[in-house]
Design a protein around this motif. Sequence first.
Motif: not given
Length: 512
Positions: A305-314, A370-389
């Motif tokens: 079932a994790a595939v469909w949640a991952a698809l939504a995130r993608s 970011l690591n000293p300020v905030i856990a990078p995992a919390r911004l994973a999807l945002l940073l991925t989209g930004l760098i891809n752009a």
Amino acid sequence: MAGRAGALAGWVALAAVGLISLAPLAALLAQPGQWPQSYALGVLHFTLWQAALSALISVGLAIPLSAALVHRRFAGKQVLLALLGAPFLLPVVVAVFGVLAVWGRSGWVASLLGLPIDIYGLPGLLLVHVFFNLPLATRLILQGWALVPPEHLRLCAQLGLGWRGQWRVLGAPLLRASLPGALLVVFLFSVTSFAAALILGGGPGATTVELAIYQALRLEFNLGGAARLALLQLAICRVVGILALRFARPVGFGAGLALADISLPRARWLVWGDRAILVLAAAFLMLPLLAIVLNGLAGLPDMPAAVWAALARSLGVALGSGALALCAAVALAALLLRLHSRTARGVEAGVMLSLAASPFVLGTGLFILLNPVIAPARLALLLTGLINAVLILPILLRLFIPALAQIAADYGRLSAMCGLTGAARLRHVTLPLLARPLGLGMGLAVALSMGDLGVITLFAAPDSGTLPMVMQRLMGAYRGNAAAGAGLVLVSATLALFYVFDRLGARYGHRI
């Protein structure tokens, strides 16, 4: 006012691209740590060696393939030409799965020969890189052939030039102009390939620089070592990117009258050689695609079932990244057209070199920031989209700059005479005429972001990854059927998104 707003948007986009590119570099330079010299030298040697082999093999095979496509007329030629574009849209992790299904230890070739085949390490990397880069190199060389005026082909046919004469008059000048750029572009793509190295590489003798960065960050949490390796990767990419811009020049065969296509006379042994090359190339490209479809259909029931949640995130990351890249690219293209030609060329070259920046370099720098300020995992999807752009911007600029320049040349004076300015001109003139490249650009940006397996691996937690990340983990857990089903879902969604946006652009746009 709209003109000022457009210029302001262009400067804001340029400043954002500069910040996203330079801030990670500053973080890498400021990070304390020692160079892992002996390890880094071994990793650097393997990275350059596999990239050089990939470039030589891909371009070496592209030369006879492009010649066969130019000289032969056959049923299905347009299908084969379209097939050359398929690997560019195919997610790398899915392509790796297809290559393993054909060439792996229990793949089709091993079963046919009755022999075990081990493609992990350098052989597997070369197979995947050639699968991706052979079509790219062929396209680059075919672009040179497309610039040869048909009159030259007619004259060669009338003079009865044999293959040696054709090579001396047409082939050799064309390759001298197109091969350096093709070699450097393929070399650059092979240096920055991560997904193939993650799945097929590894071990002391088959680790690339990007894989070493991933290991330093995620497995060892060695920020200093990761920073030094990222700087090494950045230096390689910048040098190769500058060389590619320097050598990728058009072929100067002069102008023509666009007469009908003329086929050159070929010796019988060359004709049979062309046919063999076309058959082998089609099989090499089609078999992994066929394996993806067949194995994927069989593996659909086994998907978790994790595939469909991952698809939504993608989908969320890809659509957001594509929209951001599209807005930034249009604003930057409009700004570059306003600037003085020399300044515009310098700015464009700087943006183009962002293509030479590995996503891992940017991701590593952002992780350190970011690591000293905030856990990078919390911004994973945002940073991925930004760098891809940011990384798709150079390709989009190549689409929008010529289109906007042509719109201004053809309709600028008429729009001014009709009093169309600002938002009215944008709505009634620019957007309808720009719809085709907008649709194509959005399709490319979304497709490339959907298949990304790079930055997300640096940031995402195990339960919050995108679909390529989930598929890679299924493969690592030896759940081949589930991975095959996830791969089919991923490639279907990617191609569907590209098709929808491309067709929307064609439907609502007008030819320039």
